[in-house]
Motif scaffolding. Sequence first.
Motif, PDB file in Angstrom:
ATOM      1  N   SER A 116       2.507  -3.206   5.175  1.00  0.00           N
ATOM      2  CA  SER A 116       1.236  -3.639   6.053  1.00  0.00           C
ATOM      3  C   SER A 116       0.270  -4.320   5.196  1.00  0.00           C
ATOM      4  CB  SER A 116       0.485  -2.688   6.630  1.00  0.00           C
ATOM      5  OG  SER A 116      -0.096  -1.714   5.906  1.00  0.00           O
ATOM      6  N   TYR A 148       6.288 -13.916   4.453  1.00  0.00           N
ATOM      7  CA  TYR A 148       5.644 -12.652   4.812  1.00  0.00           C
ATOM      8  C   TYR A 148       4.176 -12.832   5.154  1.00  0.00           C
ATOM      9  CZ  TYR A 148       9.914 -11.510   1.825  1.00  0.00           C
ATOM     10  OH  TYR A 148      11.215 -11.505   1.591  1.00  0.00           O
ATOM     11  N   ARG A 149       3.904 -13.718   6.077  1.00  0.00           N
ATOM     12  CA  ARG A 149       2.599 -14.162   6.291  1.00  0.00           C
ATOM     13  C   ARG A 149       1.787 -12.904   6.879  1.00  0.00           C
ATOM     14  NH1 ARG A 149       1.776 -19.485   5.750  1.00  0.00           N
ATOM     15  NH2 ARG A 149      -0.177 -19.212   6.734  1.00  0.00           N
ATOM     16  N   ARG A 150       2.530 -11.894   7.660  1.00  0.00           N
ATOM     17  CA  ARG A 150       1.674 -10.772   8.392  1.00  0.00           C
ATOM     18  C   ARG A 150       1.269  -9.903   7.325  1.00  0.00           C
ATOM     19  NH1 ARG A 150       5.426  -8.264  12.797  1.00  0.00           N
ATOM     20  NH2 ARG A 150       3.521  -6.929  12.776  1.00  0.00           N
ATOM     21  N   ARG A 203      -1.012  -8.425   4.643  1.00  0.00           N
ATOM     22  CA  ARG A 203      -2.254  -8.556   4.064  1.00  0.00           C
ATOM     23  C   ARG A 203      -2.543  -8.414   2.650  1.00  0.00           C
ATOM     24  NH1 ARG A 203      -5.235  -4.565   8.133  1.00  0.00           N
ATOM     25  NH2 ARG A 203      -3.483  -3.257   7.463  1.00  0.00           N
TER      26      ARG A 203
END
Length: 475
Positions: free
Chosen positions: A119, A155-157, A159
């Motif tokens: 995440s 993997y833009r999601r 953070r």
Amino acid sequence: MATPSRHGRRVLGAAAVMICIFLVAVAPVATAIGVNYGTKGDNLPPPATVAAFLANRTLIDRVKLFDNNPDIVRAFAGTGISVMVTAANGDIPRLATKEGAAAWVAANVAPYYPATEISLVAVGNEIMDTGDQSLIGNLVPAMHALKAALDAAGYRRIRVSTPSSLGILVDSQPPSATRFRDGWDVAVFAPMLEFLRKTGSPLVVNAYPYFGYNGDTLPYALARPNNPGVLDGGTGITYRSMFQAQLDSVYSAMKKLGFEDVEILVGETGWPTKAMDGQVGVSPAEAAEYVRYLIGEVGSGSGTPLMPKRTFETYIFALFNEDLKPGPVAERNFGMFQPDFTPMYDVGIMKEAVKTAPTPAVPAAAHDSNATAPTQGNGSSSATASARPSEDGSTDKTPEEAGGGEAPSSPKSEPAVGNSSEAAPKGDNDDGGNSGKTKPEEGGAAQPPASEASRSTFPVSWVLAMALPLVVLHV
């Protein structure tokens, strides 16, 4: 079977709605509560066993790691538990380059994602407390480069952020007066917050009321009902929760830079079950009390006085007692579970009834919230703080050990946001960096009360058994 009349259908529909409302009312509330999974112990279970335990027997749905151990990251694949991984402090200069960031993503994210739901990537741990100018200077550039590498890999999601202790703040009393440390505010936190806002990532802070309490302020630190609280003269707000005051202090500092809209994530917070002999307020009972409050606070969605209706993703420190951690006894006893998965206390996070770890009897005085904390060498009354060796072998000193009763003005001292004279922690660092916590020591233990959450959940079958006859009667 005859078709129900229009009246019957209306009654049936109304009854169905009532059933749904009742089910929602009694269902456990999902909270953004995770746990820190540290590994400084010689008796800890294998990662796969830990992952299966969390997924199958607890309500915890997210974990935070102090490193990027491949065995642990791989163990959470397919569990539905999200994982926050940490890039080591020493990797930061390399991560500040395009090539270094891309290589790190290829080695530490690509082999595991999306099977393991990573995440967030934490860039180091409590970097500002290290005093290392190379790490501090490269911190924000490393965050930029790492996010760019993640986006380029698809993997833009995921953070990107970095955890900080409350040592990044000054003037922590009252919360409305708090600001980031001079120099760091413009050089580090303004560009960091701009990055976080642009990427939708949170500011990660480690907030510990435990390190800000003394014998007189224990009810405030534990947010007990009807505690007198602390007045913020700047806003007229009386805080009755030190945890809320700490979060509002961070918010005030962010607002002074124009970034009050950036999300806040609590990377670490907790309460030990054991510390210094005779220390007031440390036992499984108080640990359960704080964590139970924390779960209710985070799950309520009520926010804080300055941030109403905000929710805060929060990670409890810590999953296990870790017997190899250096420093005070408390440092090794923040765990919610023994290494054999026996809960240290019950706060309603288990999916079935559990037996908590046995605890020895203690004198009644150990739980007297009106008693004073152990007296320090300078005669002050506060929770004892002991020096803890950092990961690089250096030692962080408490204010008393530094030669007086006042906290040093160095950026490495963390203010205790609350009504206390005690120095706050340096934060945990299992990634091999050079940050360390300064923590109070050992105390007694007592059996905690049963979890309120475990007594307020009704089986769906029981609800339906009561509701369905009502439907039949009206049809």
